[in-house]
Design an enzyme around this catalytic site. Structure first.
Site, short mmCIF file in Angstrom:
data_model
loop_
_atom_site.label_atom_id
_atom_site.label_comp_id
_atom_site.label_asym_id
_atom_site.label_seq_id
_atom_site.Cartn_x
_atom_site.Cartn_y
_atom_site.Cartn_z
N SER A 145 0.81 -1.20 0.14
CA SER A 145 -0.15 -0.05 0.09
C SER A 145 0.97 1.22 -0.06
CB SER A 145 -0.85 -0.09 1.14
OG SER A 145 -1.45 1.01 1.51
N TYR A 158 -1.66 0.24 10.06
CA TYR A 158 -1.64 -0.42 8.86
C TYR A 158 -0.28 0.04 8.11
CZ TYR A 158 -3.33 -0.89 4.13
OH TYR A 158 -3.48 -1.30 2.66
N1 LIG Z 1 -8.66 -0.91 -0.77
C1 LIG Z 1 -7.65 -0.11 -1.17
O1 LIG Z 1 -7.88 1.13 -1.61
C2 LIG Z 1 -6.27 -0.63 -1.05
C3 LIG Z 1 -5.22 0.31 -1.10
C4 LIG Z 1 -3.92 -0.19 -1.03
C5 LIG Z 1 -3.54 -1.30 -0.67
N2 LIG Z 1 -4.81 -2.18 -0.39
C6 LIG Z 1 -4.51 -3.57 -0.02
O2 LIG Z 1 -4.95 -4.70 -1.17
C7 LIG Z 1 -5.46 -5.68 -0.34
C8 LIG Z 1 -6.83 -6.13 -0.61
O3 LIG Z 1 -7.71 -5.05 -0.20
P1 LIG Z 1 -9.17 -4.88 -0.18
O4 LIG Z 1 -9.56 -3.42 0.14
O5 LIG Z 1 -9.78 -5.49 -1.11
O6 LIG Z 1 -9.40 -5.98 1.29
P2 LIG Z 1 -10.84 -5.90 2.08
O7 LIG Z 1 -11.87 -5.43 1.14
O8 LIG Z 1 -10.57 -5.45 3.69
O9 LIG Z 1 -10.85 -7.53 2.27
C9 LIG Z 1 -10.00 -8.06 2.87
C10 LIG Z 1 -10.10 -9.71 2.75
O10 LIG Z 1 -9.11 -10.20 3.75
C11 LIG Z 1 -9.78 -11.12 4.42
N3 LIG Z 1 -9.37 -11.03 5.79
C12 LIG Z 1 -8.99 -10.16 6.62
N4 LIG Z 1 -8.12 -10.62 7.76
C13 LIG Z 1 -8.13 -11.96 7.53
C14 LIG Z 1 -7.68 -13.00 8.18
N5 LIG Z 1 -6.92 -12.87 9.57
N6 LIG Z 1 -7.55 -14.42 7.53
C15 LIG Z 1 -7.98 -14.40 6.58
N7 LIG Z 1 -8.62 -13.51 5.91
C16 LIG Z 1 -8.79 -12.36 6.42
C17 LIG Z 1 -11.26 -10.59 4.51
O11 LIG Z 1 -12.35 -11.59 4.81
P3 LIG Z 1 -12.66 -11.86 6.45
O12 LIG Z 1 -12.89 -10.49 7.06
O13 LIG Z 1 -13.94 -12.61 6.44
O14 LIG Z 1 -11.58 -12.53 7.00
C18 LIG Z 1 -11.37 -10.04 3.23
O15 LIG Z 1 -11.72 -11.38 2.35
C19 LIG Z 1 -4.94 -5.58 0.94
O16 LIG Z 1 -3.84 -6.12 1.31
C20 LIG Z 1 -4.81 -4.07 1.20
O17 LIG Z 1 -3.79 -3.88 2.21
C21 LIG Z 1 -5.85 -2.04 -0.70
#
Ligand SMILES: NC(=O)c1ccc[n+]([C@@H]2O[C@H](COP(=O)([O-])OP(=O)(O)OC[C@H]3O[C@@H](n4cnc5c(N)ncnc54)[C@H](OP(=O)(O)O)[C@@H]3O)[C@@H](O)[C@H]2O)c1
Length: 244
Positions: A145, A158
């Protein structure tokens, strides 16, 4: 070791029940890869697994917490059963309490949980996956990120976790540079997901793209050899990527 009846490529994607993980799972499954998917909430994971299976995909959905050693072993055992592992995608991530808040107001139990999910689990899964990845010349993809490198007040837990993941990934990449595997960091850029909404409830996400904005990057990455991308960090929304 190559299994003649096990030529289908296999990806293990954590956090695949929603957001970017779900999009990547659908993309790889659509290309004919078998996908092993995990997230903690069984019902959410089941919806994704059913959709991909209905589309003809081979899906192993294993609900559980990547922070738990026994669950990580189950995930790698699933890859062993499928006969190979090509991509380990450490996508599951947490931001801590919602709404996000200043670092010194953040409960330490939450800090520890974020580090366990965002840093310890990806390294632990890579440890377990290494023998399988060496067989295929596979890739570890760790989701990073902008918060790993820039200062975003209230995203300290984070950001610290992602900075640690960045450095751990680069070190693993260097330590295994001659092993035939690759370790790659990917910053997807701002994307409209449940995680983003929960981190900043009420924040206007109009104009923030959905995760499929990153598909051109994944299409590019899938064509690269592990050696080409080992130790690199990519901005998924900012191609062309060869120049980095
Ligand atoms: N969204 C953004 O703007 C953004 C920006 C920069 C980087 N990122 C990175 O991109 C990736 C995806 O982001 P996203 O926004 O799509 O994520 P998200 O919507 O928060 O989804 C997170 C996923 O991880 C699962 N999860 C969380 N904790 C877990 C655990 N301990 N064990 C197993 N599963 C777990 C969640 O399901 P459960 O809660 O059911 O476990 C969900 O499936 C992440 O690494 C994030 O840091 C995102």
């Amino acid at each position: 070791m190559t299994h003649p009846n096990r030529q289908t490529r296999v990806a293990l994607i954590t956090g695949a029940s929603t957001g970017l993980g779900e999009t990547l799972a659908e993309f790889l499954s659509g290309l004919g890869w078998s996908v092993i998917l995990t997230a903690r909430t069984e019902s959410d994971l089941a919806v994704v697994a059913k959709r991909l299976t209905d589309q003809g995909g081979t899906v192993v959905a294993l609900p559980g917490d990547v922070g738990e050693a026994a669950h990580r072993e189950r995930l790698i055992a699933a890859a062993t059963t499928l006969g190979r592992l090509d991509w380990l995608v450490n996508n599951a991530s947490q931001m801590g309490v919602s709404p996000i808040r200043p670092l010194l107001d953040h409960p330490l139990t939450s800090f520890e949980a974020v580090l366990r999910t965002n840093v310890v689990a990806p390294v632990a899964l890579a440890q377990l996956a290494l023998p399988l990845l060496k067989e295929t010349g596979g890739l570890v993809v760790n989701l990073s990120s902008e918060a790993a490198v820039d200062v975003f007040p209230c995203a300290g837990i984070y950001g610290a976790s992602k900075a640690a993941l960045d450095q751990a990934s680069r070190i693993i990449a260097a330590e295994n540079a001659d092993s035939g595997i690759g370790v790659t960091l990917v910053d997807p850029g701002g994307i409209r997901t449940r995680g983003y909404e929960e981190a900043e409830p009420g924040f206007d996400l109009t104009g923030v793209p959905y995760p499929d904005v990153t598909l051109p990057f994944w299409k590019w990455l899938i064509e690269r050899s592990p050696g080409e991308v080992n130790g690199q960090r990519y901005l998924a929304q900012a191609g062309p990527w060869d120049a980095r």
